[in-house]
Design an enzyme around this catalytic site. Structure first.
Site, PDB file in Angstrom:
ATOM      1  N   GLU A  93     -30.525 -62.089 -42.651  1.00 45.14           N
ATOM      2  CA  GLU A  93     -31.859 -61.846 -42.087  1.00 45.14           C
ATOM      3  C   GLU A  93     -32.660 -60.888 -42.974  1.00 45.14           C
ATOM      4  OE1 GLU A  93     -31.800 -61.060 -37.827  1.00 45.14           O
ATOM      5  OE2 GLU A  93     -30.973 -63.050 -37.443  1.00 45.14           O
TER       6      GLU A  93
ATOM      7  N   GLU B 165     -26.049 -68.367 -37.014  1.00 48.13           N
ATOM      8  CA  GLU B 165     -26.134 -67.574 -35.769  1.00 48.13           C
ATOM      9  C   GLU B 165     -26.874 -68.409 -34.749  1.00 48.13           C
ATOM     10  OE1 GLU B 165     -27.502 -63.490 -35.852  1.00 48.13           O
ATOM     11  OE2 GLU B 165     -26.471 -63.149 -37.766  1.00 48.13           O
TER      12      GLU B 165
HETATM   13  O1  AHR Z   1     -25.898 -61.444 -33.450  1.00 55.12           O
HETATM   14  C1  AHR Z   1     -26.599 -60.258 -33.258  1.00 55.12           C
HETATM   15  C2  AHR Z   1     -27.659 -60.021 -34.313  1.00 55.12           C
HETATM   16  O2  AHR Z   1     -28.651 -61.005 -34.231  1.00 55.12           O
HETATM   17  C3  AHR Z   1     -27.202 -60.106 -35.740  1.00 55.12           C
HETATM   18  O3  AHR Z   1     -26.651 -58.924 -36.189  1.00 55.12           O
HETATM   19  C4  AHR Z   1     -28.474 -60.395 -36.476  1.00 55.12           C
HETATM   20  O4  AHR Z   1     -28.258 -61.107 -37.663  1.00 55.12           O
HETATM   21  C5  AHR Z   1     -29.305 -61.166 -35.476  1.00 55.12           C
HETATM   22  O5  AHR Z   1     -30.577 -60.681 -35.385  1.00 55.12           O
END
Ligand code: AHR
Length: 510
Positions: free
Chosen positions: A193, A314
Site C-alpha cells: 500500500e 488483501e
Molecule cells: O489487513 C489490515 C491492513 O489493511 C493492512 O495492514 C493494510 O495493508 C491494509 O490497509
C-alpha cells in the site's frame, strides 16, 4: 427495503409463494483455466493477536505447541491445505527491519508497532519462525519487504539471507542462527500500500522505486523470485495504468486490495445487523468482480497474454472491533454473513483465474475475517474457516464455466445480486466439485444442474447453514455454525436436482 425479482415467477408466471427455481448449465466443453491453488492464500500480519497468541506462543508456553506454534491452530490450518502465507504485513511490513527478528530471542530488540495500537513488538517471531512455519504447513512463503522505510541494501540482504546457498557472510549468518539449508522463497512483495500506509507515494514515484529495489532482489542458487508490485486499492485504475506502463514486465504480479467495508469511520457491528445490512454487504462484496474487471481490462491492453498476474493479496470483510478488545487490534467476530462474503468472493476469483493467480484473505487468526479465533488455550473455527475447508477441493483444479439463471435481489442502493451463486471445477483425477450458495434469507431454491455431458457417479455433499444469519461460533458454543452432510441430490436426465435451503452454502462432489 430490498426487492426480489424472481426468475421462476417471471418464467412460469407462478405466484411468489411457489417454490423458487434456479437453473445451472455446466459448460464443460468451453475453454477454461486452472484455479491456481494460491487463490486460497492467507495473510498473517504483526497486528493484534494474529501472530502472538494466535499462531505463536513460544516453546515455553503452557499452551500445547510444536516449537512455539500452537498445536490446535497448526492442526486446523493443516486441514485447510494453505497454499501460501503472506507476512509480515500489511502496513507493518513497511516499518519492519528483518535484522531485529533473527538470532537469540532474548537478545532481539523491541519496537513499537505504531500502526496497530502502539503495541510493543518483541520480535520473537521473525524470519526463521515464519519460514519454518511455512515448511510445517507445506505452503509457499510470501514475504513483503520494507520499501517504505527500509533501504535497498536491507532488502537485498534479506533475500540473500533467506535464499542463498553460498559461502557468503549473510548465508553464514543464517547458518549461525541455526539454519543451514536456504529456504525457498518464491513470492516477494516489494512494499505494501505505498499509496497509503506504505509511504503515501504517487504512482510514478513508487514505480521508479520498485524498479530500483526489485533490481537488487536477486535469484540465489535455484530460488526464483516472483516479484509482486504494490497495486491499487478498489477502483484506482490510474495506479494500474502507471504500473503497467512504467514497471511492465519487471513485475510478475500486481497486487490489488479490496475490503468489504461499509464506511471506514463506522464499519458496523460484526454480529448485530439487519437483513438490509446483510444484503448491502453482499452487494459490496460483489464489487470485487468489477474491481477485477477494471484492472484486468487495463492490464489486457499491454499484456493480452496475461503474463502478469493480478494478486488480490488483501481482501475480506472489515467490521468494528469487538467491544472490550484492544483498539487497533482489529479483532472481530465472524458470522454466517462472513461465510457468504468468503464463498462469493472465492467464486469471483475462480471466474477470473485466467488473470487472478493469488488471493490472500485478511487475516489468519484473530484479525479481521479470520479463520480461527483464540483466547488463552481455546480456539474456535469461524464460519469463514468452514467455507475455506469446504472449497479447498477447487485448489489447482480446472474451472468449469457455467450459466446460472436465478432470481435477482435489488439492494437498497440499487445493487443487483443473485439469489443463487455457483462455481464448479474438475481436478486432474476427473472429480468434479460444485459449490453453491443461496443468499436469500427466507427462500429455498430448487436447483437443476444440467450436466451437459459431465458424468455423474458417487455423489456426496456437505451443507453450511444456521438458524440465523447472525450466528457465529464462540468459545462457549464452538459448533453453532459447522458443515454437515447433505444427501438431498436427485438424478434427473443428464441433470441433478436439489433444494438449497435459505442462507446456506453447499459443496458437492462427484
Ligand atoms: O489487513 C489490515 C491492513 O489493511 C493492512 O495492514 C493494510 O495493508 C491494509 O490497509
Amino acid at each position: 427495503m430490498k426487492i426480489t425479482i424472481t426468475f421462476a415467477a417471471l418464467l412460469a408466471c407462478l405466484p411468489m409463494v411457489a417454490q423458487e427455481k434456479a437453473v445451472i448449465d455446466l459448460q464443460p466443453q468451453k475453454d477454461t483455466w486452472r484455479i491456481e491453488k494460491e487463490i486460497y492464500g492467507h495473510f498473517a500480519e504483526h497486528l493484534g493477536t494474529c501472530i502472538y497468541g494466535g499462531l505463536w506462543v513460544g516453546p515455553d508456553s503452557p499452551i500445547p505447541n510444536t516449537q512455539g506454534y500452537r498445536n490446535d491452530v497448526l492442526d486446523a490450518l493443516k486441514k485447510l491445505q494453505i497454499p501460501v502465507l503472506r507476512w509480515p504485513g500489511g502496513c507493518f511490513a513497511d516499518e519492519y527491519h528483518w535484522r531485529d527478528g533473527i538470532g537469540p530471542r532474548q537478545l532481539r530488540p523491541k519496537m513499537i508497532n505504531t500502526h496497530w495500537g502502539g503495541t510493543v513488538e518483541d520480535n520473537s517471531f521473525g524470519t526463521h519462525e515464519f519460514l519454518n512455519l511455512c515448511e510445517l504447513l507445506d505452503c509457499e512463503p510470501y514475504v513483503s519487504v520494507n520499501l517504505g522505510s527500509g533501504t535497498v541494501e536491507e532488502i537485498a540482504d534479506w533475500v540473500e539471507y533467506m535464499t542463498s546457498p553460498a559461502d557468503s557472510p549473510l548465508a553464514n549468518l543464517r547458518r549461525e542462527n541455526g539454519r543451514d539449508k536456504p529456504w525457498k522463497v518464491k513470492y516477494l512483495g516489494v512494499g505494501n500500500e505505498s499509496w497509503g500506509c506504505g509511504g503515501n507515494m504517487r504512482p510514478e514515484f513508487y514505480a521508479d522505486l520498485y524498479r530500483r529495489y526489485a533490481t537488487y532482489c536477486r535469484n540465489f542458487g535455484d530460488n526464483r523470485l516472483f516479484k509482486v508490485a504494490v497495486g491499487p486499492s478498489d477502483f484506482d485504475v490510474n495506479w494500474t495504468e502507471v504500473m503497467m506502463e512504467r514497471i511492465g514486465w519487471r513485475m510478475n504480479g500486481l497486487s490489488v486490495h479490496f475490503y468489504t467495508v461499509y464506511d471506514w469511520n463506522a464499519k458496523g457491528s460484526a454480529t448485530k445487523f439487519t437483513p438490509d445490512d446483510y444484503y448491502w454487504t453482499l452487494g459490496k462484496c460483489m464489487d470485487i468482480d468489477n474491481v477485477i474487471k477494471s484492472h484486468s481490462a487495463i492490464m489486457d491492453r499491454t499484456d493480452p497474454e496475461k503474463q502478469i498476474a493480478l494478486m488480490v493479496d488483501e481482501w475480506g470483510a472489515w467490521w468494528d472491533e469487538e467491544p472490550g478488545t484492544v483498539r487497533g487490534h482489529l479483532y472481530q467476530q465472524n458470522t454466517m454473513r462472513d461465510a457468504f462474503v468468503a464463498a462469493l468472493s472465492l467464486m469471483v476469483f475462480h471466474r477470473h483465474a485466467d488473470r487472478v493467480k493469488m488471493a490472500n484473505i485478511a487475516q489468519l487468526a484473530n484479525v479481521l475475517q479470520a479463520m480461527v479465533l483464540t483466547r488463552d488455550d481455546k480456539m474456535v473455527l469461524t464460519p469463514t474457516y468452514h467455507v475455506f475447508e469446504m472449497f479447498k477441493v477447487h485448489q489447482g483444479a480446472f474451472h468449469v464455466p457455467m450459466d446460472v439463471k436465478t432470481s435477482d435481489i435489488v439492494t437498497e442502493e440499487n445493487k443487483v445480486i443473485q439469489t443463487v451463486y455457483a462455481t464448479a471445477s474438475v481436478n486432474e483425477e476427473g472429480v468434479m466439485h460444485i459449490s453453491l450458495a443461496n443468499v436469500s434469507l427466507d427462500r429455498s431454491y430448487e436447483v437443476t444442474i444440467h450436466l451437459n455431458g459431465a458424468e455423474c457417479r458417487d455423489i456426496s455433499g456437505r451443507i453450511l447453514t444456521s438458524a440465523r444469519i447472525t450466528d457465529y461460533n464462540d468459545f462457549d458454543h464452538p459448533d453453532t455454525v459447522r458443515p454437515v452432510s447433505f444427501t438431498g441430490v436427485k438424478h434427473g436426465e443428464n441433470s441433478l436436482i436439489l433444494t438449497i435451503p435459505a442462507k446456506s452454502i453447499i459443496a458437492l462432489e462427484f
